[in-house]
Design a protein around this motif. Structure first.
Motif, PDB file in Angstrom:
ATOM      1  N   GLU A  25      -7.448   0.596   8.963  1.00  0.00           N
ATOM      2  CA  GLU A  25      -6.088   0.797   9.471  1.00  0.00           C
ATOM      3  C   GLU A  25      -5.058  -0.059   8.735  1.00  0.00           C
ATOM      4  OE1 GLU A  25      -3.564   0.775  13.630  1.00  0.00           O
ATOM      5  OE2 GLU A  25      -5.583  -0.050  13.602  1.00  0.00           O
ATOM      6  N   ASN A  26      -5.347  -1.316   8.511  1.00  0.00           N
ATOM      7  CA  ASN A  26      -4.415  -2.201   7.824  1.00  0.00           C
ATOM      8  C   ASN A  26      -4.157  -1.712   6.395  1.00  0.00           C
ATOM      9  OD1 ASN A  26      -2.808  -4.657   7.607  1.00  0.00           O
ATOM     10  ND2 ASN A  26      -4.421  -5.369   6.235  1.00  0.00           N
ATOM     11  N   THR A  27      -5.202  -1.306   5.717  1.00  0.00           N
ATOM     12  CA  THR A  27      -5.077  -0.796   4.347  1.00  0.00           C
ATOM     13  C   THR A  27      -4.217   0.460   4.321  1.00  0.00           C
ATOM     14  OG1 THR A  27      -7.208  -1.726   3.722  1.00  0.00           O
ATOM     15  CG2 THR A  27      -6.397   0.096   2.376  1.00  0.00           C
ATOM     16  N   LEU A  28      -4.426   1.353   5.283  1.00  0.00           N
ATOM     17  CA  LEU A  28      -3.652   2.589   5.345  1.00  0.00           C
ATOM     18  C   LEU A  28      -2.195   2.313   5.693  1.00  0.00           C
ATOM     19  CD1 LEU A  28      -6.164   4.868   7.289  1.00  0.00           C
ATOM     20  CD2 LEU A  28      -5.792   4.784   4.813  1.00  0.00           C
ATOM     21  N   GLN A  29      -1.962   1.565   6.740  1.00  0.00           N
ATOM     22  CA  GLN A  29      -0.597   1.318   7.221  1.00  0.00           C
ATOM     23  C   GLN A  29       0.247   0.548   6.209  1.00  0.00           C
ATOM     24  OE1 GLN A  29       1.040   2.497   9.862  1.00  0.00           O
ATOM     25  NE2 GLN A  29      -0.757   3.654  10.479  1.00  0.00           N
ATOM     26  N   ASN A  30      -0.380  -0.324   5.442  1.00  0.00           N
ATOM     27  CA  ASN A  30       0.358  -1.120   4.467  1.00  0.00           C
ATOM     28  C   ASN A  30       0.460  -0.457   3.099  1.00  0.00           C
ATOM     29  OD1 ASN A  30       1.038  -3.283   6.193  1.00  0.00           O
ATOM     30  ND2 ASN A  30      -1.049  -4.058   6.015  1.00  0.00           N
TER      31      ASN A  30
END
Length: 97
Positions: A26-31
């Motif tokens: 999620e962090n990789t996608l959102q950022n």
């Protein structure tokens, strides 16, 4: 841990567990760290794990990715989530806008 700022291309092959993998990323996608992600959706293994196609697509579309189908001859074409429901197996490219 390695302070990676950008991933040009990520290849995912988790045999139906795409929702779990995308949730973990999620962090990789959102950022926007991963610009392009190649993945496949095979409905039978995904359904067997209790997931739907939408479970895979929601994290991607919420993070601003557009989904393209990858055809056998190598060309890609944008595809809507609704159209993906009619396909039992295909390879896809998710690309940040």
């Amino acid at each position: 841990d390695h302070q990676i700022q950008r991933i040009d291309l990520m290849k995912i092959d988790v045999e139906g567990a795409e929702p779990d993998m995308f949730a973990g990323a999620e962090n990789t996608l959102q950022n926007g760290i991963a610009e392009r992600i190649i993945f496949e959706i095979s409905r039978i293994p995904m359904t067997g794990m209790g997931y739907t196609i939408d479970d895979s697509l929601k994290p991607l579309t919420a993070a601003g990715y557009t989904i393209y189908q990858i055809y056998d001859d190598g060309h890609v074409q944008a595809i809507t989530p609704e159209a993906m429901h009619n396909i039992a197996f295909a390879n896809y490219l998710a690309m940040r806008q």
